[in-house]
Design a protein around this motif. Structure first.
Motif, mmCIF file in Angstrom:
data_model
loop_
_atom_site.group_PDB
_atom_site.id
_atom_site.type_symbol
_atom_site.label_atom_id
_atom_site.label_comp_id
_atom_site.label_asym_id
_atom_site.label_seq_id
_atom_site.Cartn_x
_atom_site.Cartn_y
_atom_site.Cartn_z
ATOM 1 N N ILE A 32 -68.075 -133.431 18.235
ATOM 2 C CA ILE A 32 -67.661 -133.383 17.521
ATOM 3 C C ILE A 32 -68.162 -132.651 15.886
ATOM 4 C CG2 ILE A 32 -65.282 -134.023 15.792
ATOM 5 C CD1 ILE A 32 -64.351 -135.860 17.887
ATOM 6 N N LEU A 33 -68.976 -133.729 15.383
ATOM 7 C CA LEU A 33 -69.349 -133.041 13.814
ATOM 8 C C LEU A 33 -70.621 -131.823 13.938
ATOM 9 C CD1 LEU A 33 -70.544 -136.511 12.915
ATOM 10 C CD2 LEU A 33 -68.733 -135.427 12.134
ATOM 11 N N VAL A 34 -71.726 -131.880 15.594
ATOM 12 C CA VAL A 34 -72.353 -130.975 15.428
ATOM 13 C C VAL A 34 -71.203 -129.755 15.559
ATOM 14 C CG1 VAL A 34 -74.162 -130.170 17.014
ATOM 15 C CG2 VAL A 34 -73.837 -132.777 16.010
ATOM 16 N N GLY A 35 -70.622 -129.729 16.908
ATOM 17 C CA GLY A 35 -69.955 -128.541 17.337
ATOM 18 C C GLY A 35 -69.541 -127.769 15.996
ATOM 19 N N TRP A 36 -68.537 -128.999 15.196
ATOM 20 C CA TRP A 36 -67.716 -128.729 13.687
ATOM 21 C C TRP A 36 -68.328 -127.622 13.152
ATOM 22 C CZ3 TRP A 36 -67.815 -129.211 8.755
ATOM 23 C CH2 TRP A 36 -66.850 -129.410 7.705
ATOM 24 N N GLY A 37 -69.631 -128.309 12.703
ATOM 25 C CA GLY A 37 -70.797 -127.467 11.390
ATOM 26 C C GLY A 37 -71.369 -125.947 12.412
ATOM 27 N N TYR A 38 -71.660 -125.889 13.375
ATOM 28 C CA TYR A 38 -72.218 -125.280 13.962
ATOM 29 C C TYR A 38 -71.003 -123.687 14.044
ATOM 30 C CZ TYR A 38 -72.773 -121.597 17.658
ATOM 31 O OH TYR A 38 -72.878 -120.414 18.945
ATOM 32 N N LEU A 39 -70.045 -124.434 14.381
ATOM 33 C CA LEU A 39 -68.579 -123.390 14.176
ATOM 34 C C LEU A 39 -68.217 -122.622 12.626
ATOM 35 C CD1 LEU A 39 -65.628 -124.793 16.535
ATOM 36 C CD2 LEU A 39 -67.271 -122.929 17.119
ATOM 37 N N LEU A 40 -68.530 -123.468 11.765
ATOM 38 C CA LEU A 40 -68.711 -123.474 11.063
ATOM 39 C C LEU A 40 -69.418 -122.330 10.136
ATOM 40 C CD1 LEU A 40 -66.847 -124.518 7.935
ATOM 41 C CD2 LEU A 40 -68.855 -125.938 7.497
ATOM 42 N N GLY A 41 -70.832 -122.674 10.580
ATOM 43 C CA GLY A 41 -72.148 -121.349 10.215
ATOM 44 C C GLY A 41 -71.227 -120.545 10.520
ATOM 45 N N ILE A 42 -71.510 -120.037 12.103
ATOM 46 C CA ILE A 42 -71.345 -119.180 12.723
ATOM 47 C C ILE A 42 -69.523 -118.382 11.801
ATOM 48 C CG2 ILE A 42 -69.985 -117.636 14.853
ATOM 49 C CD1 ILE A 42 -72.376 -118.806 15.129
ATOM 50 N N THR A 43 -68.409 -118.981 11.569
ATOM 51 C CA THR A 43 -67.258 -118.096 10.961
ATOM 52 C C THR A 43 -67.946 -117.736 8.865
ATOM 53 O OG1 THR A 43 -66.241 -120.070 11.748
ATOM 54 C CG2 THR A 43 -65.452 -118.763 9.917
ATOM 55 N N PHE A 44 -68.618 -118.341 8.485
ATOM 56 C CA PHE A 44 -69.278 -117.688 7.172
ATOM 57 C C PHE A 44 -70.500 -116.783 7.865
ATOM 58 C CE2 PHE A 44 -67.573 -122.036 5.662
ATOM 59 C CZ PHE A 44 -67.000 -121.563 4.808
ATOM 60 N N ALA A 45 -71.697 -116.942 9.002
ATOM 61 C CA ALA A 45 -72.314 -115.635 9.052
ATOM 62 C C ALA A 45 -71.089 -114.313 9.539
ATOM 63 C CB ALA A 45 -72.740 -115.962 10.769
ATOM 64 N N VAL A 46 -70.113 -114.413 10.106
ATOM 65 C CA VAL A 46 -69.383 -113.369 10.867
ATOM 66 C C VAL A 46 -69.034 -112.586 9.220
ATOM 67 C CG1 VAL A 46 -67.639 -112.673 11.487
ATOM 68 C CG2 VAL A 46 -68.303 -114.419 12.091
ATOM 69 N N THR A 47 -69.312 -111.176 8.990
ATOM 70 C CA THR A 47 -68.769 -110.182 8.192
ATOM 71 C C THR A 47 -67.823 -109.117 8.272
ATOM 72 O OG1 THR A 47 -70.959 -109.351 7.775
ATOM 73 C CG2 THR A 47 -70.965 -111.298 6.479
ATOM 74 N N ASP A 48 -68.343 -108.454 9.757
ATOM 75 C CA ASP A 48 -67.564 -107.393 10.326
ATOM 76 C C ASP A 48 -66.811 -108.197 11.342
ATOM 77 O OD1 ASP A 48 -66.485 -105.024 10.518
ATOM 78 O OD2 ASP A 48 -68.225 -103.983 10.251
ATOM 79 N N ILE A 49 -65.917 -108.791 11.025
ATOM 80 C CA ILE A 49 -65.223 -108.758 12.428
ATOM 81 C C ILE A 49 -64.411 -107.711 13.667
ATOM 82 C CG2 ILE A 49 -62.633 -109.813 13.323
ATOM 83 C CD1 ILE A 49 -62.472 -112.294 11.457
ATOM 84 N N PRO A 50 -64.276 -106.571 12.717
ATOM 85 C CA PRO A 50 -63.398 -105.143 13.338
ATOM 86 C C PRO A 50 -64.960 -104.767 14.880
ATOM 87 C CG PRO A 50 -62.728 -105.247 11.600
ATOM 88 C CD PRO A 50 -63.927 -106.405 11.639
ATOM 89 N N TYR A 51 -65.666 -104.901 13.792
ATOM 90 C CA TYR A 51 -66.932 -104.454 14.376
ATOM 91 C C TYR A 51 -67.504 -105.179 15.550
ATOM 92 C CZ TYR A 51 -72.047 -103.269 15.449
ATOM 93 O OH TYR A 51 -73.134 -102.544 15.916
ATOM 94 N N LEU A 52 -67.343 -106.945 15.964
ATOM 95 C CA LEU A 52 -67.556 -107.133 16.956
ATOM 96 C C LEU A 52 -67.082 -107.550 17.671
ATOM 97 C CD1 LEU A 52 -68.505 -110.380 14.316
ATOM 98 C CD2 LEU A 52 -69.969 -108.985 15.236
ATOM 99 N N LEU A 53 -65.266 -106.843 17.338
ATOM 100 C CA LEU A 53 -64.204 -107.007 18.463
ATOM 101 C C LEU A 53 -64.743 -105.677 19.476
ATOM 102 C CD1 LEU A 53 -61.258 -109.053 16.971
ATOM 103 C CD2 LEU A 53 -63.037 -109.823 18.953
ATOM 104 N N ASN A 54 -65.206 -105.076 19.320
ATOM 105 C CA ASN A 54 -65.208 -103.563 19.165
ATOM 106 C C ASN A 54 -66.077 -103.066 20.308
ATOM 107 O OD1 ASN A 54 -64.514 -100.115 19.374
ATOM 108 N ND2 ASN A 54 -65.421 -100.193 17.450
#
Length: 264
Positions: A32-54
């Motif tokens: 839970i702790l490691v996974g939460w940290g990983y997801l949190l880091g990925i979330t803050f690293a994303v800056t252009d969601i439309p580009y990633l989903l295109n």
């Protein structure tokens, strides 16, 4: 990966009836702790969601890899570090897959030991190193066939992933469900238990599995067509129907439970 690995190796630990459950709970907490940290880091690293989903650009279908690459490129001017991070993730996924195959072959060996599988004598056979080699190859072959679907259809592969996830969780949830319903009064708790909170935790676990089973059965995209329909519900429902029918019409007449090799 960690909770699953602990679950199937508790009989090989010292004082397994106490240390096994403690290991499972510790593994879940760490995950839970490691996974939460990983997801949190990925979330803050994303800056252009439309580009990633295109799906029309290079990131389509490889969003996580693109997040790693772009994050390092913005910070250091090169995406090489992102590729290295992706390699670490790939290694973790590899070991997770090995853990799943190991768990599967252990179950195949255990069920065949009790005569509960077709061709049980074949899967229960061990080589000179006391390894159930036939069960190993059976598990690896099934995993390989499931992975092959990624070559033909991303929808089919996503369904396979959902099927494997739901199947694993249902396998955990069913014993819990029977423990808190049919066997609630007759069940004898082990030395490590949650006392009066055990039933509550059991119901929470069952409800959680029911919830994620629904989520993993939802369509992967809209509008729904024969190419976007999530076939997980069809396959899992068909498998449940097959196993329940097999028990009602056949297995309950000859299967008497686990075979013990310990003389009291």
């Amino acid at each position: 990966m960690f909770p699953q690995t602990f679950f199937f190796q508790t009989e090989e630990t010292k004082s397994a009836n106490i240390n096994g459950p403690k290991g499972i709970i510790s593994a879940i907490g760490i995950s839970i702790l490691v996974g939460w940290g990983y997801l949190l880091g990925i979330t803050f690293a994303v800056t252009d969601i439309p580009y990633l989903l295109n799906s029309d650009n290079d990131a389509g279908g490889f969003a996580i890899a693109e997040v790693f690459y772009l994050a390092f490129k913005r910070r250091y001017g090169s995406g090489a570090g992102g590729i290295i991070c992706l390699g670490v993730v790939a290694v973790a996924i590899f070991f997770c897959g090995m853990s799943s195959i190991t768990s599967n072959l252990r179950m195949a060996y255990a069920f065949s030991s009790d005569g509960a599988m077709p061709l049980s004598s074949l899967w229960h056979k061990v080589n000179k190193h006391e390894v159930p080699i036939n069960a190993v190859w059976l598990s690896a072959f099934i995993a390989f066939c499931m992975a092959l679907t990624s070559l033909g259809s991303s929808v089919a592969f996503q369904a396979m992933v959902s099927i494997a996830t739901i199947g694993l969780q249902i396998a955990y949830a069913l014993p819990i469900f029977f423990r808190i319903t049919l066997a609630r009064k007759s069940f004898t708790p082990g030395p490590f238990n949650f006392g009066r909170y055990g039933v509550l935790i059991g119901w929470l676990a069952v409800l959680w599995v029911a919830t994620i089973s629904v989520l993993f059965s939802l369509p992967v995209s809209y509008a729904i067509t024969d190419h976007t329909l999530n076939y997980t519900l069809v396959v899992v429902g068909g498998l449940l129907l097959l196993t329940v029918s097999s028990w009602i019409f056949s297995a309950r007449h000859w299967f008497k439970g686990s075979i013990t090799n310990i003389n009291n």
